[in-house]
Scaffold this active site. Structure first.
Site, PDB file in Angstrom:
ATOM      1  N   THR A 170      51.077  31.229  31.497  1.00 28.62           N
ATOM      2  CA  THR A 170      49.692  31.328  31.941  1.00 28.62           C
ATOM      3  C   THR A 170      48.917  30.181  31.302  1.00 28.62           C
ATOM      4  O   THR A 170      49.059  29.919  30.105  1.00 28.62           O
ATOM      5  CB  THR A 170      49.100  32.678  31.507  1.00 28.62           C
ATOM      6  OG1 THR A 170      49.976  33.703  31.953  1.00 28.62           O
ATOM      7  CG2 THR A 170      47.733  32.876  32.101  1.00 28.62           C
TER       8      THR A 170
ATOM      9  N   LYS B 258      46.229  28.159  29.514  1.00 30.66           N
ATOM     10  CA  LYS B 258      45.245  28.481  28.482  1.00 30.66           C
ATOM     11  C   LYS B 258      44.478  27.207  28.112  1.00 30.66           C
ATOM     12  O   LYS B 258      45.067  26.129  28.161  1.00 30.66           O
ATOM     13  CB  LYS B 258      45.922  29.050  27.236  1.00 30.66           C
ATOM     14  CG  LYS B 258      46.850  30.224  27.478  1.00 30.66           C
ATOM     15  CD  LYS B 258      46.090  31.512  27.649  1.00 30.66           C
ATOM     16  CE  LYS B 258      47.075  32.651  27.996  1.00 30.66           C
ATOM     17  NZ  LYS B 258      46.424  33.930  28.200  1.00 30.66           N
TER      18      LYS B 258
ATOM     19  N   LYS C  94      41.985  30.281  29.155  1.00 27.31           N
ATOM     20  CA  LYS C  94      41.853  30.787  30.513  1.00 27.31           C
ATOM     21  C   LYS C  94      40.472  30.543  31.096  1.00 27.31           C
ATOM     22  O   LYS C  94      40.293  30.611  32.297  1.00 27.31           O
ATOM     23  CB  LYS C  94      42.287  32.236  30.635  1.00 27.31           C
ATOM     24  CG  LYS C  94      41.699  33.225  29.682  1.00 27.31           C
ATOM     25  CD  LYS C  94      42.446  34.538  29.941  1.00 27.31           C
ATOM     26  CE  LYS C  94      41.878  35.705  29.164  1.00 27.31           C
ATOM     27  NZ  LYS C  94      42.587  36.930  29.498  1.00 27.31           N
TER      28      LYS C  94
ATOM     29  N   LYS D  20      50.709  29.927  35.918  1.00 26.06           N
ATOM     30  CA  LYS D  20      49.948  31.072  36.425  1.00 26.06           C
ATOM     31  C   LYS D  20      48.476  30.967  36.082  1.00 26.06           C
ATOM     32  O   LYS D  20      48.124  30.598  34.970  1.00 26.06           O
ATOM     33  CB  LYS D  20      50.528  32.341  35.779  1.00 26.06           C
ATOM     34  CG  LYS D  20      49.781  33.608  36.104  1.00 26.06           C
ATOM     35  CD  LYS D  20      50.428  34.809  35.426  1.00 26.06           C
ATOM     36  CE  LYS D  20      49.653  36.069  35.759  1.00 26.06           C
ATOM     37  NZ  LYS D  20      48.283  36.030  35.203  1.00 26.06           N
TER      38      LYS D  20
ATOM     39  N   ASP E 155      45.155  33.003  35.150  1.00 23.96           N
ATOM     40  CA  ASP E 155      44.994  34.305  34.510  1.00 23.96           C
ATOM     41  C   ASP E 155      44.171  35.224  35.406  1.00 23.96           C
ATOM     42  O   ASP E 155      43.641  34.808  36.429  1.00 23.96           O
ATOM     43  CB  ASP E 155      44.403  34.155  33.105  1.00 23.96           C
ATOM     44  CG  ASP E 155      45.123  35.084  32.119  1.00 23.96           C
ATOM     45  OD1 ASP E 155      45.639  36.132  32.562  1.00 23.96           O
ATOM     46  OD2 ASP E 155      45.191  34.765  30.923  1.00 23.96           O
ATOM     47  N   GLU E 156      44.074  36.496  34.972  1.00 24.87           N
ATOM     48  CA  GLU E 156      43.494  37.510  35.861  1.00 24.87           C
ATOM     49  C   GLU E 156      42.023  37.236  36.180  1.00 24.87           C
ATOM     50  O   GLU E 156      41.549  37.589  37.252  1.00 24.87           O
ATOM     51  CB  GLU E 156      43.674  38.920  35.273  1.00 24.87           C
ATOM     52  CG  GLU E 156      42.743  39.302  34.125  1.00 24.87           C
ATOM     53  CD  GLU E 156      43.144  38.696  32.789  1.00 24.87           C
ATOM     54  OE1 GLU E 156      44.170  37.985  32.743  1.00 24.87           O
ATOM     55  OE2 GLU E 156      42.428  38.914  31.801  1.00 24.87           O
TER      56      GLU E 156
ATOM     57  N   HIS F 291      49.016  40.787  39.108  1.00 25.44           N
ATOM     58  CA  HIS F 291      48.662  40.932  37.701  1.00 25.44           C
ATOM     59  C   HIS F 291      48.035  42.313  37.533  1.00 25.44           C
ATOM     60  O   HIS F 291      47.094  42.647  38.240  1.00 25.44           O
ATOM     61  CB  HIS F 291      47.667  39.823  37.314  1.00 25.44           C
ATOM     62  CG  HIS F 291      47.338  39.795  35.858  1.00 25.44           C
ATOM     63  ND1 HIS F 291      47.666  38.739  35.039  1.00 25.44           N
ATOM     64  CD2 HIS F 291      46.731  40.709  35.071  1.00 25.44           C
ATOM     65  CE1 HIS F 291      47.263  39.002  33.802  1.00 25.44           C
ATOM     66  NE2 HIS F 291      46.692  40.190  33.791  1.00 25.44           N
ATOM     67  N   ARG F 292      48.548  43.125  36.603  1.00 22.47           N
ATOM     68  CA  ARG F 292      48.108  44.527  36.529  1.00 22.47           C
ATOM     69  C   ARG F 292      46.815  44.679  35.726  1.00 22.47           C
ATOM     70  O   ARG F 292      46.717  45.567  34.868  1.00 22.47           O
ATOM     71  CB  ARG F 292      49.221  45.417  35.981  1.00 22.47           C
ATOM     72  CG  ARG F 292      49.757  45.018  34.622  1.00 22.47           C
ATOM     73  CD  ARG F 292      50.789  46.054  34.146  1.00 22.47           C
ATOM     74  NE  ARG F 292      51.334  45.659  32.860  1.00 22.47           N
ATOM     75  CZ  ARG F 292      52.073  46.431  32.097  1.00 22.47           C
ATOM     76  NH1 ARG F 292      52.385  47.656  32.469  1.00 22.47           N
ATOM     77  NH2 ARG F 292      52.536  46.014  30.940  1.00 22.47           N
TER      78      ARG F 292
ATOM     79  N   LYS G 290      52.813  41.295  22.499  1.00 22.24           N
ATOM     80  CA  LYS G 290      51.572  41.755  21.881  1.00 22.24           C
ATOM     81  C   LYS G 290      50.976  42.982  22.555  1.00 22.24           C
ATOM     82  O   LYS G 290      50.058  43.587  22.038  1.00 22.24           O
ATOM     83  CB  LYS G 290      50.548  40.612  21.890  1.00 22.24           C
ATOM     84  CG  LYS G 290      50.013  40.256  23.285  1.00 22.24           C
ATOM     85  CD  LYS G 290      48.974  39.149  23.257  1.00 22.24           C
ATOM     86  CE  LYS G 290      48.521  38.813  24.679  1.00 22.24           C
ATOM     87  NZ  LYS G 290      47.545  37.737  24.737  1.00 22.24           N
TER      88      LYS G 290
END
Lengths: 128, 494
Positions: free
Chosen positions: B184, B186, B188, B212, B214-215, B304-305, B344
């Site tokens: 992802t 960064k 973000k 990716k 990010d959300e 993305h959840r 994490k």
């Protein structure tokens, strides 16, 4: 630059002994191994030339290595890959596929940008 | 009264005794209204759910289970005569089994069966409105959690499922035999389109398969979506030309309306992207719509959840992620974030493996230690590629491959971009670690125990990997998980 398709392209080129161990692993899983070669490893070139049929009834890696050496002799200037095919329902696809021979000089591709309306670009890969 | 024909599995007025008494105006216990049927055998066409319920003091568990069945199907709080205009027995959900939760006094697992006719075909919105629409606010329960569901093949077949699926995704990407690698971008928030695309290019050139959004990257003042899409696709195309490999960047097309999502999807397609993403918070109907669009446009759909932790994490209340995963597979996504176990974010190893199995099995077997309460025949529905993302790094490669196998996207965001030698080096470190570990596993080595040695060996010919191992060697996130198995002592892998 190095063409990095295949399962192990970021490692130093595999020795025949290492290739043999990967083939043994594939055979243990019940997968059929095969050899394919091409002089055009374009990322969308799906159909490399088949070096014979998939070896469905192979018992150990020696058979594949013999064929691989033959293929290398005939197509030294091509890329050659070893595939392992799984016919289990729900897969019915490749489960392992790695490059086992590279030509003396790697193929190179160049990005061609065609300017379109506004800032839009249309991209094509062509052999450099 | 003449006997009437009954359907298989149905018996008229089985628990309600005399019909006239049953329909007398007033309030009855749910148990007495026909929602508690302890001898009921679910039909092969029933949808079955298991809830973890915590009844209020003094409410007996059978009555609480019956109330859940009632409130998630036909019941209201009082008797209504209009039930008698229907084949009410058919439409009532039936609580048929209540088991105490092992080691947790005051909580029960309540099993409830629903007739297939309660649900509209191919609509997760309808399914969820029924099953979780009302009951979670119901006063006689202190708390309720939907733990698992079983869907009959007849119902599964009303969904198209993932537009691409694991098998076809690999065939399009021409990548086999190893997990895929992602990162992802960064930070973000705050990067301009041009600077953002730089990170994409470096990461893909270094050896990642995917990068990716990010959300929460949509179209903010610092980077409008069209700029992001253009610069990212320039980066993707350049990295493809240099490596001869298919690459991708998950362009997040989440937006305020479906019209805008389609617009962003069309632009991604125009630029030659192979993949787009949406966030879980767009909602079930939006997910099903964009899944259909992806199917029509040869697009891989990454999910993305975002937001799931609000209802999946606490064990006593909400919806387990294994249920969300089942709904997402039916609704039709190709990738879903399903946890890392070692990173994490929340998730113990067995529970997370349960989610992975839901994504990838052709037939999921009942497996209580992994939280799977039912067999599930997926009826040929394509498989979802799970994504492990959040606080993982190259030094954990042996654990990740041992836990999750090959069909997973391993996403090292910080573990790529935070590399001391730069983004490209970070990506190379991850790819070399991955390939070295897969090679060793295939050769029959015990990677879980020999893993650190295998990585050190590979690092001898790869400076970036050596630097990664030194930088992150002591990083673990060894906290106790909240959402753990009820059936085995909880293990930690750190």
């Amino acid at each position: 630059m190095r063409i990095t398709q295949g399962t192990f392209s970021f490692l130093p080129d595999l020795t025949d002994e290492q290739i043999g161990r990967q083939v043994d692993y594939a055979l243990q899983q019940g997968w059929a191994v095969s050899i394919e070669y091409t002089d055009d490893p374009h990322p969308r070139n799906t159909y490399w030339e088949m070096w014979g049929m998939p070896m469905f009834d192979l018992k150990d890696a020696a058979g594949l290595l013999t064929e691989l050496r033959e293929c290398r002799k005939t197509h030294a200037d091509c890329y050659i890959k070893v595939n392992a095919f799984d016919s289990t329902r729900g897969f019915e696809t490749m489960r392992l596929s790695f490059i086992a021979h590279r030509p003396p000089e790697e193929a190179r591709y160049r990005l061609r940008r065609e300017e379109s309306e506004g800032r839009l670009l249309r991209y094509t890969l062509e052999r450099a | 009264m003449a006997p009437t024909a009954t359907l298989p599995g149905q018996s008229s007025q089985r628990t309600t005794g005399n019909t006239a008494t049953r329909y007398k105006a007033g309030v009855l216990k749910y148990k007495e209204m026909g929602y508690w049927v302890p001898d009921y055998e679910p039909k092969p066409t029933d949808v079955v759910a298991v809830f973890r319920i915590t009844p209020q003091e003094g409410v007996d568990p059978d009555e609480a289970a019956a109330a859940v069945a009632g409130e998630s199907s036909t019941a209201t709080w009082t008797v209504v005569w209009t039930d008698r205009l229907t084949a009410a027995e058919n439409y009532r959900a039936k609580a048929f089994r209540v088991d105490p939760v092992p080691g947790t006094p005051g909580q029960w697992f309540a099993y409830i069966a629903y007739d297939l006719d309660l649900f509209e075909e191919g609509s997760i919105a309808n399914l969820t409105a029924s099953i979780i629409g009302n009951v979670f606010s119901f006063k006689p329960l202190k708390a309720a959690r939907l733990e698992d569901m079983q869907f009959p093949v007849a119902y599964v077949k009303t969904f198209k499922g993932p537009p691409t699926g694991i098998v076809v995704e690999r065939e399009r990407l021409d990548k086999y035999g190893r997990p895929l690698l992602g990162a992802t971008i960064k930070p973000k928030l705050g990067l301009s389109g041009k600077n953002y695309g730089r990170v994409v290019y470096e990461a893909l050139l270094g050896g990642l398969d995917f990068t990716k959004d990010d959300e929460n990257i949509n179209s903010q003042p610092f980077m409008h979506w069209r700029d992001r899409f253009s610069f990212c696709m320039e980066a993707v195309q350049k990295a493809q030309a240099a490596s001869g490999e298919v690459k991708g960047h998950y362009l997040n097309i989440t937006a305020g309306t479906m019209e805008e999502m389609y617009r962003r999807g069309e632009f991604a397609k125009q630029l030659g992207s192979c993949i787009v993403m949406v966030d879980l918070i767009v909602g079930w109907t939006a997910i099903q719509s964009i899944s259909e669009w992806s199917r029509q446009n040869d697009m891989i759909l990454h999910l993305h959840r975002a937001g799931h932790g609000t209802y999946t994490r606490q064990k006593n209340h909400g919806v387990s992620f294994r249920v969300i995963a089942k709904w997402l597979r039916l609704a039709g996504v190709d990738h879903m974030h399903a946890g890392t176990a070692v990173g994490k974010l929340e998730g113990d190893p067995l529970t997370v493996q349960g989610y992975y199995n839901v994504c990838r099995d052709s037939f999921t077997k009942k497996d209580l230690p992994r939280g799977i309460f039912f067999d599930q025949d997926w009826a040929g529905l394509r498989k979802v590629m799970p994504v492990a993302s959040g606080g993982i790094h190259a030094g954990q490669m042996h654990q990740l491959i041992d836990l999750f196998g090959d069909d997973v996207v391993l996403q090292f965001g910080g573990g790529t971009i935070g590399h001391p030698m730069g983004v490209q080096a970070g990506a190379t470190a991850n790819r070399v670690a991955l390939e070295a570990m897969v090679l060793a596993r295939n050769e029959g080595r015990d990677i879980l125990n020999e893993g650190p040695g295998i990585l050190m060996q590979a690092a001898k010919s790869c400076r970036p990997l050596e630097a990664a191992l030194m930088t992150w060697k002591d990083v673990t996130f060894n906290y106790a998980s909240t959402d753990t198995s009820d059936f085995v002592p909880t293990a930690s892998v750190a």
